[in-house]
Design an enzyme around this catalytic site. Structure first.
Site, PDB file in Angstrom:
ATOM      1  N   GLY A  45      -5.329  12.692  -9.670  1.00  0.00           N
ATOM      2  CA  GLY A  45      -5.058  11.692 -10.687  1.00  0.00           C
ATOM      3  C   GLY A  45      -5.205  10.309 -10.099  1.00  0.00           C
ATOM      4  N   GLN A  50      -3.917   1.308  -9.301  1.00  0.00           N
ATOM      5  CA  GLN A  50      -4.406   1.709  -7.979  1.00  0.00           C
ATOM      6  C   GLN A  50      -5.809   1.174  -7.695  1.00  0.00           C
ATOM      7  OE1 GLN A  50      -3.199   6.046  -8.705  1.00  0.00           O
ATOM      8  NE2 GLN A  50      -2.834   5.822  -6.510  1.00  0.00           N
ATOM      9  N   CYS A  98      -0.042  10.786  -2.577  1.00  0.00           N
ATOM     10  CA  CYS A  98      -0.573   9.716  -3.416  1.00  0.00           C
ATOM     11  C   CYS A  98      -1.709   9.013  -2.671  1.00  0.00           C
ATOM     12  CB  CYS A  98       0.548   8.724  -3.726  1.00  0.00           C
ATOM     13  SG  CYS A  98       0.022   7.325  -4.733  1.00  0.00           S
ATOM     14  N   LEU A  99      -2.786   8.714  -3.380  1.00  0.00           N
ATOM     15  CA  LEU A  99      -3.918   8.037  -2.734  1.00  0.00           C
ATOM     16  C   LEU A  99      -3.529   6.645  -2.229  1.00  0.00           C
ATOM     17  CD1 LEU A  99      -6.803   9.030  -5.185  1.00  0.00           C
ATOM     18  CD2 LEU A  99      -6.353   9.990  -2.920  1.00  0.00           C
ATOM     19  N   HIS A 140       4.071  11.343 -12.181  1.00  0.00           N
ATOM     20  CA  HIS A 140       3.637  10.605 -10.979  1.00  0.00           C
ATOM     21  C   HIS A 140       2.704   9.457 -11.372  1.00  0.00           C
ATOM     22  CE1 HIS A 140       2.194  10.328  -6.661  1.00  0.00           C
ATOM     23  NE2 HIS A 140       1.268   9.667  -7.326  1.00  0.00           N
ATOM     24  N   GLU A 141       1.724   9.759 -12.221  1.00  0.00           N
ATOM     25  CA  GLU A 141       0.768   8.717 -12.630  1.00  0.00           C
ATOM     26  C   GLU A 141       1.449   7.667 -13.506  1.00  0.00           C
ATOM     27  OE1 GLU A 141      -1.949   8.537 -11.089  1.00  0.00           O
ATOM     28  OE2 GLU A 141      -1.756  10.529 -10.234  1.00  0.00           O
ATOM     29  N   HIS A 144       3.050   4.875 -11.773  1.00  0.00           N
ATOM     30  CA  HIS A 144       2.151   3.802 -11.325  1.00  0.00           C
ATOM     31  C   HIS A 144       2.034   2.686 -12.366  1.00  0.00           C
ATOM     32  CE1 HIS A 144       0.709   5.239  -7.496  1.00  0.00           C
ATOM     33  NE2 HIS A 144       0.343   6.407  -7.985  1.00  0.00           N
TER      34      HIS A 144
HETATM   35 ZN    ZN Z   1      -0.062   8.066  -6.868  1.00  0.00          ZN
END
Ligand code: ZN
Length: 184
Positions: A45, A50, A98-99, A140-141, A144
């Site tokens: 995701g 991000q 997480c990226l 999670h997304e 953000h």
């Molecule tokens: Zn993340």
């Protein structure tokens, strides 16, 4: 187009995102870039902040986890202007990554069920309930676009133990295969 990913230390990741106008002429190409960037970085995701845009958009493709979680078959979606209406169920822990926090993985506790409204890329409206692993990935997304990161859910001691790693990330001292933007 593959965009650089914002990492820990970037103020953009800490800002609450605003609703997006889906009819904006740049929106489709932005969404395409978001998908490209997520796949390039091998993510499940990716949320707009991000890639340095504080708008309420995220994409998810968890279909590669189908073997471990059959419910994730075909779980590929763009979520536009989502709003979580309620979170219910039991708290359960799951190991998240997480990226924007490369090298960090931690067990995070979240409620098991959410009800959410959102639009897809064709401007269709949905009012839907998600549970289990799907709810988890969405939560999670969704964090953000609210300016939160999964480490915010950790207890203070666990969080403190990550200080060294977080400092390294914010200085770009991490070995990863995708492009990041090092915070100033
Ligand atoms: Zn993340």
């Amino acid at each position: 187009m593959i965009l650089p990913i914002e990492v820990y230390g970037s103020p953009i990741l800490r800002k609450k995102s605003i609703e997006v106008d889906i009819n904006d002429s740049n929106f489709n190409s932005f969404l395409e870039n978001l998908w490209d960037t997520m796949y390039h970085a091998d993510g499940l995701g990716l949320a707009a902040p991000q890639v340095a845009k504080n708008i309420r958009v995220f994409v998810i493709d968890a279909s590669s986890m189908e073997e471990e979680n059959p419910s994730l078959k075909d779980f590929k979606k763009a979520f536009i202007n989502p709003q979580i209406i309620e979170q219910t169920g039991e708290e359960w822990a799951f190991n998240e990554g997480c990226l924007s926090l490369p090298t960090i993985r931690e067990d995070v506790s979240r409620l098991s069920q959410i009800r959410m409204t959102y639009y897809d890329e064709k401007n269709n409206f949905f009012d839907e309930v998600f549970d289990g692993i799907k709810a988890r990935i969405i939560q999670h997304e969704y964090d953000h676009i609210e300016g939160k990161l999964f480490i915010d859910h950790l207890n203070p001691l666990k969080r403190k133990l990550l200080t060294g790693k977080l400092n390294a990330i914010s200085k770009g001292k991490v070995e990863i295969s995708y492009k990041i933007r090092i915070p100033k």
